[in-house]
Design a protein around this motif. Structure first.
Motif, PDB file in Angstrom:
ATOM      1  N   VAL A 146       0.815  -1.215   0.000  1.00 61.04           N
ATOM      2  CA  VAL A 146       0.000   0.000   0.000  1.00 61.04           C
ATOM      3  C   VAL A 146       0.848   1.265   0.000  1.00 61.04           C
ATOM      4  CG1 VAL A 146      -2.013  -1.124   1.015  1.00 61.04           C
ATOM      5  CG2 VAL A 146      -0.302  -0.080   2.506  1.00 61.04           C
ATOM      6  N   GLY A 147       2.156   1.116   0.231  1.00 62.16           N
ATOM      7  CA  GLY A 147       3.049   2.275   0.207  1.00 62.16           C
ATOM      8  C   GLY A 147       4.448   1.883  -0.211  1.00 62.16           C
ATOM      9  N   ILE A 148       5.093   2.772  -0.967  1.00 61.61           N
ATOM     10  CA  ILE A 148       6.484   2.577  -1.390  1.00 61.61           C
ATOM     11  C   ILE A 148       7.242   3.844  -1.025  1.00 61.61           C
ATOM     12  CG2 ILE A 148       8.063   2.142  -3.318  1.00 61.61           C
ATOM     13  CD1 ILE A 148       5.668   0.834  -4.782  1.00 61.61           C
ATOM     14  N   ASN A 149       8.213   3.722  -0.117  1.00 64.09           N
ATOM     15  CA  ASN A 149       9.013   4.869   0.323  1.00 64.09           C
ATOM     16  C   ASN A 149       8.137   6.066   0.691  1.00 64.09           C
ATOM     17  OD1 ASN A 149      11.385   3.419   0.012  1.00 64.09           O
ATOM     18  ND2 ASN A 149      11.658   4.099  -2.098  1.00 64.09           N
ATOM     19  N   ASN A 150       7.159   5.834   1.535  1.00 67.29           N
ATOM     20  CA  ASN A 150       6.253   6.875   2.055  1.00 67.29           C
ATOM     21  C   ASN A 150       5.311   7.459   1.011  1.00 67.29           C
ATOM     22  OD1 ASN A 150       7.249   6.691   4.734  1.00 67.29           O
ATOM     23  ND2 ASN A 150       9.002   7.941   4.123  1.00 67.29           N
ATOM     24  N   ALA A 151       5.236   6.874  -0.170  1.00 68.72           N
ATOM     25  CA  ALA A 151       4.267   7.310  -1.189  1.00 68.72           C
ATOM     26  C   ALA A 151       3.118   6.306  -1.227  1.00 68.72           C
ATOM     27  CB  ALA A 151       4.927   7.399  -2.558  1.00 68.72           C
ATOM     28  N   ASN A 152       1.898   6.795  -1.360  1.00 70.37           N
ATOM     29  CA  ASN A 152       0.735   5.929  -1.450  1.00 70.37           C
ATOM     30  C   ASN A 152       0.800   5.135  -2.754  1.00 70.37           C
ATOM     31  OD1 ASN A 152      -1.804   4.752  -1.699  1.00 70.37           O
ATOM     32  ND2 ASN A 152      -2.879   6.561  -0.967  1.00 70.37           N
ATOM     33  N   ALA A 153       0.798   3.824  -2.657  1.00 70.59           N
ATOM     34  CA  ALA A 153       0.930   2.975  -3.837  1.00 70.59           C
ATOM     35  C   ALA A 153      -0.403   2.424  -4.322  1.00 70.59           C
ATOM     36  CB  ALA A 153       1.874   1.815  -3.530  1.00 70.59           C
ATOM     37  N   GLN A 154      -1.482   2.749  -3.643  1.00 70.61           N
ATOM     38  CA  GLN A 154      -2.765   2.128  -3.973  1.00 70.61           C
ATOM     39  C   GLN A 154      -3.327   2.554  -5.330  1.00 70.61           C
ATOM     40  OE1 GLN A 154      -4.550   3.038  -0.084  1.00 70.61           O
ATOM     41  NE2 GLN A 154      -4.745   0.822   0.151  1.00 70.61           N
ATOM     42  N   ALA A 155      -2.909   3.691  -5.861  1.00 68.21           N
ATOM     43  CA  ALA A 155      -3.394   4.135  -7.168  1.00 68.21           C
ATOM     44  C   ALA A 155      -2.314   4.049  -8.235  1.00 68.21           C
ATOM     45  CB  ALA A 155      -3.938   5.558  -7.073  1.00 68.21           C
ATOM     46  N   MET A 156      -1.175   3.425  -7.917  1.00 73.52           N
ATOM     47  CA  MET A 156      -0.072   3.332  -8.879  1.00 73.52           C
ATOM     48  C   MET A 156      -0.319   2.238  -9.909  1.00 73.52           C
ATOM     49  SD  MET A 156       3.415   3.561  -6.681  1.00 73.52           S
ATOM     50  CE  MET A 156       3.767   4.946  -5.639  1.00 73.52           C
ATOM     51  N   THR A 157       0.185   2.481 -11.113  1.00 75.46           N
ATOM     52  CA  THR A 157       0.210   1.414 -12.109  1.00 75.46           C
ATOM     53  C   THR A 157       1.372   0.482 -11.754  1.00 75.46           C
ATOM     54  OG1 THR A 157       1.744   2.561 -13.578  1.00 75.46           O
ATOM     55  CG2 THR A 157      -0.627   2.974 -13.925  1.00 75.46           C
ATOM     56  N   HIS A 158       1.401  -0.653 -12.390  1.00 73.22           N
ATOM     57  CA  HIS A 158       2.480  -1.614 -12.161  1.00 73.22           C
ATOM     58  C   HIS A 158       3.835  -0.977 -12.486  1.00 73.22           C
ATOM     59  CE1 HIS A 158       3.966  -5.756 -11.727  1.00 73.22           C
ATOM     60  NE2 HIS A 158       4.843  -5.409 -12.657  1.00 73.22           N
ATOM     61  N   MET A 159       3.912  -0.282 -13.607  1.00 74.24           N
ATOM     62  CA  MET A 159       5.164   0.336 -14.039  1.00 74.24           C
ATOM     63  C   MET A 159       5.599   1.452 -13.078  1.00 74.24           C
ATOM     64  SD  MET A 159       7.653   0.207 -16.154  1.00 74.24           S
ATOM     65  CE  MET A 159       7.028  -0.777 -17.491  1.00 74.24           C
TER      66      MET A 159
END
Length: 109
Positions: free
Chosen positions: A54-67
């Motif tokens: 749900v997060g990558i390096n304090n960034a919200n990852a829930q709306a990220m694309t795979h790339m």
């Protein structure tokens, strides 16, 4: 056991792989999750198949694309912080990474 926490991964060099396979993303209409963890890597014992990212390096990852998620992970240097939800997936709940929706191309016959 279900729960959310931050996993701190460290590696000696950017040439060393993190050791996990990422699955999903907004473009696949699935949450980002860990599909596989390779033994003997920085991820071994820290991540498990089925962990939802749900997060990558304090960034919200829930709306990220795979790339987008892959790029953030690759650009993280030798320290990677992943916020994960445990206990919601599992090897038996991991689905195919094939995109959902209409087929854009048909094979030639």
């Amino acid at each position: 056991m279900a729960g959310t926490g931050v996993v701190q991964l460290h590696r000696q060099s950017s040439m060393e792989p993190w050791g996990f396979r990422l699955q999903g993303g907004r473009d696949y209409r699935q949450q980002l999750c860990v599909k596989k963890v390779n033994p003997g890597t920085p991820s071994a014992g820290q991540l498990a198949p089925g962990d939802t990212i749900v997060g990558i390096n304090n960034a919200n990852a829930q709306a990220m694309t795979h790339m987008q998620a892959q790029t953030m992970i690759k650009n993280s240097g030798n320290n990677l912080a992943l916020t994960v939800m445990r206990g919601y997936g599992g090897p038996d709940r991991i689905q195919s990474i094939a995109p959902k929706g209409p087929v854009k191309f048909q094979p030639r016959r």
